[in-house]
Design an enzyme around this catalytic site. Structure first.
Site, PDB file in Angstrom:
ATOM      1  N   GLY A  43      -2.930  -8.704  -5.142  1.00 21.34           N
ATOM      2  CA  GLY A  43      -2.049  -7.977  -6.042  1.00 21.34           C
ATOM      3  C   GLY A  43      -2.136  -6.504  -5.703  1.00 21.34           C
ATOM      4  O   GLY A  43      -2.981  -6.072  -4.907  1.00 21.34           O
ATOM      5  N   GLY A  70      -3.464  -3.338  -5.641  1.00 18.77           N
ATOM      6  CA  GLY A  70      -4.762  -2.820  -6.052  1.00 18.77           C
ATOM      7  C   GLY A  70      -4.883  -1.315  -5.988  1.00 18.77           C
ATOM      8  O   GLY A  70      -5.781  -0.746  -6.620  1.00 18.77           O
ATOM      9  N   ARG A  71      -4.006  -0.673  -5.239  1.00 19.74           N
ATOM     10  CA  ARG A  71      -4.015   0.796  -5.215  1.00 19.74           C
ATOM     11  C   ARG A  71      -2.598   1.352  -5.098  1.00 19.74           C
ATOM     12  O   ARG A  71      -2.367   2.417  -4.541  1.00 19.74           O
ATOM     13  CB  ARG A  71      -4.882   1.329  -4.075  1.00 19.74           C
ATOM     14  CG  ARG A  71      -4.502   0.856  -2.685  1.00 19.74           C
ATOM     15  CD  ARG A  71      -5.302   1.621  -1.641  1.00 19.74           C
ATOM     16  NE  ARG A  71      -5.052   1.139  -0.300  1.00 19.74           N
ATOM     17  CZ  ARG A  71      -5.435   1.771   0.804  1.00 19.74           C
ATOM     18  NH1 ARG A  71      -6.066   2.915   0.703  1.00 19.74           N
ATOM     19  NH2 ARG A  71      -5.183   1.262   1.987  1.00 19.74           N
ATOM     20  N   LYS A  93       0.940   4.302  -2.657  1.00 19.95           N
ATOM     21  CA  LYS A  93      -0.319   3.924  -2.044  1.00 19.95           C
ATOM     22  C   LYS A  93      -1.331   5.007  -2.411  1.00 19.95           C
ATOM     23  O   LYS A  93      -1.097   6.184  -2.131  1.00 19.95           O
ATOM     24  CB  LYS A  93      -0.153   3.834  -0.523  1.00 19.95           C
ATOM     25  CG  LYS A  93      -1.282   3.134   0.224  1.00 19.95           C
ATOM     26  CD  LYS A  93      -0.891   2.962   1.692  1.00 19.95           C
ATOM     27  CE  LYS A  93      -1.943   2.183   2.458  1.00 19.95           C
ATOM     28  NZ  LYS A  93      -1.545   1.988   3.870  1.00 19.95           N
ATOM     29  N   GLY A 137      -8.861   2.332  -5.698  1.00 24.51           N
ATOM     30  CA  GLY A 137      -7.444   2.555  -5.899  1.00 24.51           C
ATOM     31  C   GLY A 137      -6.896   3.804  -5.245  1.00 24.51           C
ATOM     32  O   GLY A 137      -5.781   4.226  -5.534  1.00 24.51           O
ATOM     33  N   ASP A 183       0.601 -11.374   2.724  1.00 21.03           N
ATOM     34  CA  ASP A 183       0.906 -10.407   1.669  1.00 21.03           C
ATOM     35  C   ASP A 183       1.432  -9.092   2.251  1.00 21.03           C
ATOM     36  O   ASP A 183       1.867  -8.210   1.499  1.00 21.03           O
ATOM     37  CB  ASP A 183      -0.336 -10.128   0.810  1.00 21.03           C
ATOM     38  CG  ASP A 183      -1.510  -9.609   1.620  1.00 21.03           C
ATOM     39  OD1 ASP A 183      -1.940 -10.320   2.545  1.00 21.03           O
ATOM     40  OD2 ASP A 183      -1.992  -8.490   1.341  1.00 21.03           O
ATOM     41  N   ASN A 184       1.429  -8.958   3.573  1.00 25.32           N
ATOM     42  CA  ASN A 184       1.969  -7.771   4.232  1.00 25.32           C
ATOM     43  C   ASN A 184       3.319  -8.032   4.910  1.00 25.32           C
ATOM     44  O   ASN A 184       3.800  -7.193   5.664  1.00 25.32           O
ATOM     45  CB  ASN A 184       0.985  -7.246   5.283  1.00 25.32           C
ATOM     46  CG  ASN A 184      -0.183  -6.518   4.662  1.00 25.32           C
ATOM     47  OD1 ASN A 184      -0.116  -6.087   3.516  1.00 25.32           O
ATOM     48  ND2 ASN A 184      -1.270  -6.387   5.397  1.00 25.32           N
ATOM     49  N   ASP A 219       3.236  -0.980   4.963  1.00 28.34           N
ATOM     50  CA  ASP A 219       1.793  -0.983   4.693  1.00 28.34           C
ATOM     51  C   ASP A 219       0.976  -0.871   5.977  1.00 28.34           C
ATOM     52  O   ASP A 219       0.480  -1.856   6.510  1.00 28.34           O
ATOM     53  CB  ASP A 219       1.386  -2.220   3.893  1.00 28.34           C
ATOM     54  CG  ASP A 219       0.066  -1.977   3.163  1.00 28.34           C
ATOM     55  OD1 ASP A 219      -0.383  -0.813   3.104  1.00 28.34           O
ATOM     56  OD2 ASP A 219      -0.529  -2.945   2.664  1.00 28.34           O
TER      57      ASP A 219
END
Length: 453
Positions: free
Chosen positions: A91, A93-94, A114, A127, A253-254, A263
């Site tokens: 998820g 996270g930062r 980010k 984070g 997830d990327n 990312d």
């Protein structure tokens, strides 16, 4: 507030998904907001280029809501395979999504962050983002955009005044928050999470959201979605190869469902055409090596097919997935012809030229950037002897797609190898001198103009 009334077109489509897809979060309260980079070329496309620097910093460093869009930031929920190991504890996270709007082409765009602070998905992380990591993302996105790779765009980088401890760079190091402009942050992992929880209703809702808002199709058909994602991700894989780019962490997830790269962590540009070249020091098996990126992306798309199997029959999903290879081949041919600066002729001749080019690059160990600079327009200099005979003969029958009259061609090739990244960072780290970074961004954009149609 001087938001451009003609160009600014706010949206809040994310709210249509409702609860269960994201968590409302608050941004970190940073001790400092010092603007280092604002991308007005991207900003003008969404109507925020007329913000003053103070207003820019309030919106993209303090995250005051932009008018008419999302009322607060949302951390997205997703799962994913990380180096082929399933992780249900992922998820945002930062980062978070804090605004949506239409760009000047009518596409729905997300503003995501980010380094904006902890969320329910931060796990043990702080984070935060290092300033060096933000600088590297500027360089990656600018270079990829110039090289015709579909990519997120770095909109803003603001230093935030905290000292961060990191194990992979000298610490303490400086902190920053980055804002990216992206055509969706919906990931393959977003679908994997819903399949993991066997939430068929939510899967169907996310399929419909994606098709309507990201592909402009009035459909809820999961097979149609997979077919579109196969095409977009095959194009992404092909253009990575033509650019000589190694993302480094092609986890599911990327990979977003619009086939737009984003990312950037341990990315690298390969110096030579070495299929085994890796970007991440922790990729010990070479899973995401340069030459394995098409395979890696195909594998990730396979995980989307597995997730969609809960709401669709397997045979049409398999048929759509099997088109990745047949779509990748013409895409990589087109992408390399684009870098060669020549117009396509016919499929057989084009394929032969591309294969000869790849073979010669691999065996000669000529630098990728040097070669494509020298050959642009279809004429190989006399200094290229063996093993370039086959390439030279093949190029003789091709027409240039653009001449070499742009001033870029009178200089040296623009590259982005790791030593140059470190050289750009050094004066920033030592005495906050951003001159080299600004000059490099200008040089990259100059190259992009020379390459563009």
């Amino acid at each position: 507030m001087p938001i451009s009334p003609q160009a600014y077109r706010p949206e809040a489509k994310l709210l249509d998904l409702g609860d269960g897809f994201f968590d409302p979060v608050a941004p970190a309260n940073f001790p400092l907001t010092k603007l280092h980079f604002r991308n007005d070329r991207a900003a003008v496309q969404i109507g925020v280029d007329t913000l003053t620097d103070d207003e820019w910093t309030r919106h993209f460093g303090r995250f005051e809501p932009l008018p008419g869009t999302l009322p607060q930031p949302f951390a997205l929920r997703y799962h994913g395979h990380q180096f082929r190991n399933y992780n249900p504890d992922l998820g945002d996270g930062r980062g978070f999504t804090f605004a949506q709007m239409r760009d000047d082409c009518g596409r729905l765009m997300d503003l995501g962050t980010k380094g904006s602070g902890q969320t329910p998905w931060s796990r043990a992380g702080d984070g935060r983002l290092t300033l060096k990591g933000g600088m590297r993302e500027i360089l990656a996105t600018e270079m990829l955009e110039a090289l015709n790779v579909p990519t997120s765009r770095t909109l803003s980088l603001i230093e935030t005044g905290e000292e961060l401890q990191r194990g992979d760079e000298p610490s303490p190091t400086r902190s920053a928050v980055l804002v990216r402009l992206n055509h969706s942050h919906v990931r393959i992992g977003s679908f994997q999470r819903l399949a993991y929880h066997r939430d068929e209703a939510a899967l169907r809702k996310l399929v419909g959201y994606t098709l309507r808002n990201l592909y402009d199709e009035d459909s809820d058909d999961p097979v149609r979605l997979l077919d579109l994602v196969v095409g977009r991700t095959a194009r992404l894989a092909a253009r990575y190869m033509a650019a000589g780019f190694v993302h480094g962490v092609l986890n599911s997830d990327n990979i977003n469902v619009t086939g737009e790269s984003f990312d950037y962590g341990p990315w690298r540009f390969a110096p030579t055409w070495d299929p085994a070249f890796t970007a991440a020091y922790f990729d010990h098996q070479g899973l995401y090596a340069f030459g394995r990126q098409p395979e890696a992306i195909h594998w990730d798309v396979m995980q989307l097919a597995v997730a969609l199997r809960q709401i669709a029959e397997s045979d049409p999903l398999v048929a759509a997935l099997d088109q990745f290879g047949p779509r990748y081949q013409p895409e990589v041919t087109q992408a390399i012809l684009w870098r060669l600066g020549v117009r396509p002729r016919n499929p057989d001749a084009d394929r032969d030229l591309v294969q000869a080019t790849e073979r010669s690059l691999r065996t000669s160990e000529v630098g990728i950037d040097r070669f494509f600079f020298d050959v642009f327009g279809g004429e190989l200099p006399d200094t290229y002897a063996e093993p370039w005979t086959e390439v030279r003969a093949a190029l003789a029958s091709y027409e240039p797609r653009k001449d070499r009259s742009h001033a870029y061609w009178s200089g040296e090739p623009c590259s982005m190898l790791i030593d140059e990244v470190e050289a750009i960072w050094a004066p920033i780290a030592d005495h906050d001198d951003w001159t080299l970074l600004n000059a490099k961004v200008a040089a990259i954009r100059n190259m992009g103009e020379a390459l563009a149609e």
